[in-house]
Design a protein around this motif. Sequence first.
Motif, PDB file in Angstrom:
ATOM      1  N   ASN A 136      16.244  89.324  88.522  1.00  0.00           N
ATOM      2  CA  ASN A 136      16.513  90.765  88.476  1.00  0.00           C
ATOM      3  C   ASN A 136      17.872  91.100  89.079  1.00  0.00           C
ATOM      4  O   ASN A 136      18.536  92.042  88.642  1.00  0.00           O
ATOM      5  N   VAL A 137      18.270  90.344  90.095  1.00  0.00           N
ATOM      6  CA  VAL A 137      19.540  90.643  90.765  1.00  0.00           C
ATOM      7  C   VAL A 137      20.726  90.448  89.830  1.00  0.00           C
ATOM      8  O   VAL A 137      21.552  91.364  89.686  1.00  0.00           O
ATOM      9  N   PRO A 138      20.888  89.291  89.172  1.00  0.00           N
ATOM     10  CA  PRO A 138      22.030  89.154  88.251  1.00  0.00           C
ATOM     11  C   PRO A 138      21.918  90.013  87.002  1.00  0.00           C
ATOM     12  O   PRO A 138      22.881  90.094  86.226  1.00  0.00           O
ATOM     13  N   GLU A 139      20.780  90.653  86.776  1.00  0.00           N
ATOM     14  CA  GLU A 139      20.654  91.568  85.643  1.00  0.00           C
ATOM     15  C   GLU A 139      20.995  93.005  86.033  1.00  0.00           C
ATOM     16  O   GLU A 139      21.580  93.741  85.216  1.00  0.00           O
ATOM     17  N   LEU A 158      30.844  76.151  84.606  1.00  0.00           N
ATOM     18  CA  LEU A 158      31.317  77.074  85.641  1.00  0.00           C
ATOM     19  C   LEU A 158      30.228  77.394  86.671  1.00  0.00           C
ATOM     20  O   LEU A 158      30.526  77.646  87.841  1.00  0.00           O
ATOM     21  N   ALA A 159      28.963  77.375  86.257  1.00  0.00           N
ATOM     22  CA  ALA A 159      27.866  77.735  87.170  1.00  0.00           C
ATOM     23  C   ALA A 159      27.327  76.549  87.953  1.00  0.00           C
ATOM     24  O   ALA A 159      26.513  76.743  88.861  1.00  0.00           O
ATOM     25  N   LEU A 160      27.756  75.326  87.620  1.00  0.00           N
ATOM     26  CA  LEU A 160      27.170  74.154  88.270  1.00  0.00           C
ATOM     27  C   LEU A 160      27.391  74.122  89.780  1.00  0.00           C
ATOM     28  O   LEU A 160      26.480  73.733  90.529  1.00  0.00           O
ATOM     29  N   PRO A 161      28.573  74.495  90.302  1.00  0.00           N
ATOM     30  CA  PRO A 161      28.713  74.518  91.774  1.00  0.00           C
ATOM     31  C   PRO A 161      27.730  75.472  92.444  1.00  0.00           C
ATOM     32  O   PRO A 161      27.221  75.175  93.531  1.00  0.00           O
ATOM     33  N   PHE A 162      27.448  76.579  91.807  1.00  0.00           N
ATOM     34  CA  PHE A 162      26.482  77.519  92.371  1.00  0.00           C
ATOM     35  C   PHE A 162      25.058  76.955  92.302  1.00  0.00           C
ATOM     36  O   PHE A 162      24.260  77.198  93.211  1.00  0.00           O
ATOM     37  N   CYS A 163      24.768  76.206  91.239  1.00  0.00           N
ATOM     38  CA  CYS A 163      23.453  75.543  91.159  1.00  0.00           C
ATOM     39  C   CYS A 163      23.291  74.540  92.293  1.00  0.00           C
ATOM     40  O   CYS A 163      22.226  74.466  92.921  1.00  0.00           O
ATOM     41  N   ALA A 164      24.350  73.762  92.542  1.00  0.00           N
ATOM     42  CA  ALA A 164      24.296  72.785  93.634  1.00  0.00           C
ATOM     43  C   ALA A 164      24.127  73.488  94.983  1.00  0.00           C
ATOM     44  O   ALA A 164      23.363  73.028  95.840  1.00  0.00           O
ATOM     45  N   PHE A 197      25.791  85.100  80.726  1.00  0.00           N
ATOM     46  CA  PHE A 197      24.424  84.787  80.323  1.00  0.00           C
ATOM     47  C   PHE A 197      24.096  83.317  80.561  1.00  0.00           C
ATOM     48  O   PHE A 197      23.040  82.978  81.115  1.00  0.00           O
ATOM     49  N   VAL A 198      24.987  82.433  80.180  1.00  0.00           N
ATOM     50  CA  VAL A 198      24.762  80.996  80.372  1.00  0.00           C
ATOM     51  C   VAL A 198      24.700  80.652  81.859  1.00  0.00           C
ATOM     52  O   VAL A 198      23.886  79.826  82.293  1.00  0.00           O
ATOM     53  N   ALA A 199      25.544  81.308  82.664  1.00  0.00           N
ATOM     54  CA  ALA A 199      25.512  81.065  84.112  1.00  0.00           C
ATOM     55  C   ALA A 199      24.168  81.468  84.699  1.00  0.00           C
ATOM     56  O   ALA A 199      23.613  80.763  85.561  1.00  0.00           O
ATOM     57  N   VAL A 200      23.621  82.589  84.238  1.00  0.00           N
ATOM     58  CA  VAL A 200      22.312  83.026  84.723  1.00  0.00           C
ATOM     59  C   VAL A 200      21.230  82.041  84.292  1.00  0.00           C
ATOM     60  O   VAL A 200      20.332  81.696  85.071  1.00  0.00           O
ATOM     61  N   ALA A 228      26.694  85.894  91.843  1.00  0.00           N
ATOM     62  CA  ALA A 228      28.039  85.354  92.074  1.00  0.00           C
ATOM     63  C   ALA A 228      28.413  84.355  90.998  1.00  0.00           C
ATOM     64  O   ALA A 228      29.565  84.312  90.535  1.00  0.00           O
ATOM     65  N   ALA A 229      27.444  83.522  90.577  1.00  0.00           N
ATOM     66  CA  ALA A 229      27.719  82.549  89.519  1.00  0.00           C
ATOM     67  C   ALA A 229      28.072  83.249  88.213  1.00  0.00           C
ATOM     68  O   ALA A 229      29.023  82.856  87.508  1.00  0.00           O
ATOM     69  N   GLY A 230      27.319  84.294  87.882  1.00  0.00           N
ATOM     70  CA  GLY A 230      27.606  85.023  86.654  1.00  0.00           C
ATOM     71  C   GLY A 230      28.946  85.720  86.683  1.00  0.00           C
ATOM     72  O   GLY A 230      29.707  85.669  85.702  1.00  0.00           O
TER      73      GLY A 230
END
Length: 435
Positions: free
Chosen positions: A196-199, A401-407, A334-337, A274-276
Amino acid sequence: MQDFENQKKNTNDENVQYLDFQQPSGSSENEIGVQQKGDPPLRAAGVRVMMVTGDHPATSRAVAQEVGIATNQKCHVVTGNELRNMTPDLLHWTLDKHYEIVFARTSPTQKLQIVEACQRQGGVVAVTGDGVNDAPALRRADIGISMGITGSQVSKQTADIILMDDNFATIVTGIEEGRKIFDNLKKSVCYILISNVPEIAPVLMFILFAVPLPLGVMTILCVDLGTDMWPAVALAYEGAESDVMARTLRGRDTLVSARMLRLVYGHLGLIEFAAGMFAYFIVMAEHGFYPLQLFGIRQRWDNEAVSDLTDSLGQEWTFTERKEVQRASQAAYFVAVVLTQMMNGIICKTRYNSLFHVGMRNKVLNMGLVFEIILSCVICYVPGVNTFFRTYPLRLRWWFLALPFCAFMFVFDEFRKYCIRRELFGGWYNRLTFY
């Protein structure tokens, strides 16, 4: 249990009844449970068991010690005559002072009296019985449990639960299963709330800072009704964690607690946002629109009459070209989320144990994660589908681009669970983040 059944046949009363009671710990919302011999986790879980029978006190104590209700010589035996002379206050004092209690030579009325006394202390009471004389106590208890094989028809009709195998240990399995279901519901709710937050946050950015909309309505629906559905359901297939029967009473812990909301909206949800935004700004910057220039540009950006909007490099963009760039940036968001939600599904597998201990044995969740990737690719790359959902065929490097945030999400959550298991920082971190 077989030894107990043999002894039971030799007693003076054909009915031996167990009263399961949990001492309240500042709350009236507790769970029921059973204490078995050699099973310390049940005591750690806050389970208290008392025996109520019509047998002789010496026989009752021996049977209680045999089946594990009484674990030492400190077991307190109260006879029916003593109970008859007790005032309500004295009975409450007895229940508080003695943890292991056996009530012997009791009448059906006294069984009911014991149940009501336990309930007045704020506990949740479960009574097991099989005879007609047990019916009043079974009806008055919060949970009445009757025997399915040896139980009378009256006790079965009065009880809330019927043990089909007459095995007292089945109640223990039921407690563990109930706690596991409650845990998995928490995991699913936490997983859904985090997205809900990234949306919501991109819409606030669009309104408050007048930036081009980072995430479209159709892509929000893709997340809520598409990529998130399978993993959220798959979390219900998770097994019980190692501490499920070693926790203290749940107390007033609700399905959605303040701790969960703090973790969702104050930690993990912000990381996904932040990732998005990072992916959004990178795609915009690669096309010439640097982040600082995007603030306050919304009115000119969405104005079809403006066909010469200048970017940070001095290039002019028509309305159609700008919308093409916006589709690409929204697809990257969208892909980052989706990728961070995949990591969110992995870390939500456990509330207490490390992922290295649990592993990825939930095949339903694993299939759900694969489904998320496939569906994201279909939404972004299939002609006609990407037009309908207003997405864009992304370049391969934008997926990373979102992989560092996933880690970072994984490391953060593993550290959080480690602090909870070790009770570091004086336990305040547990109270803050253990939902």
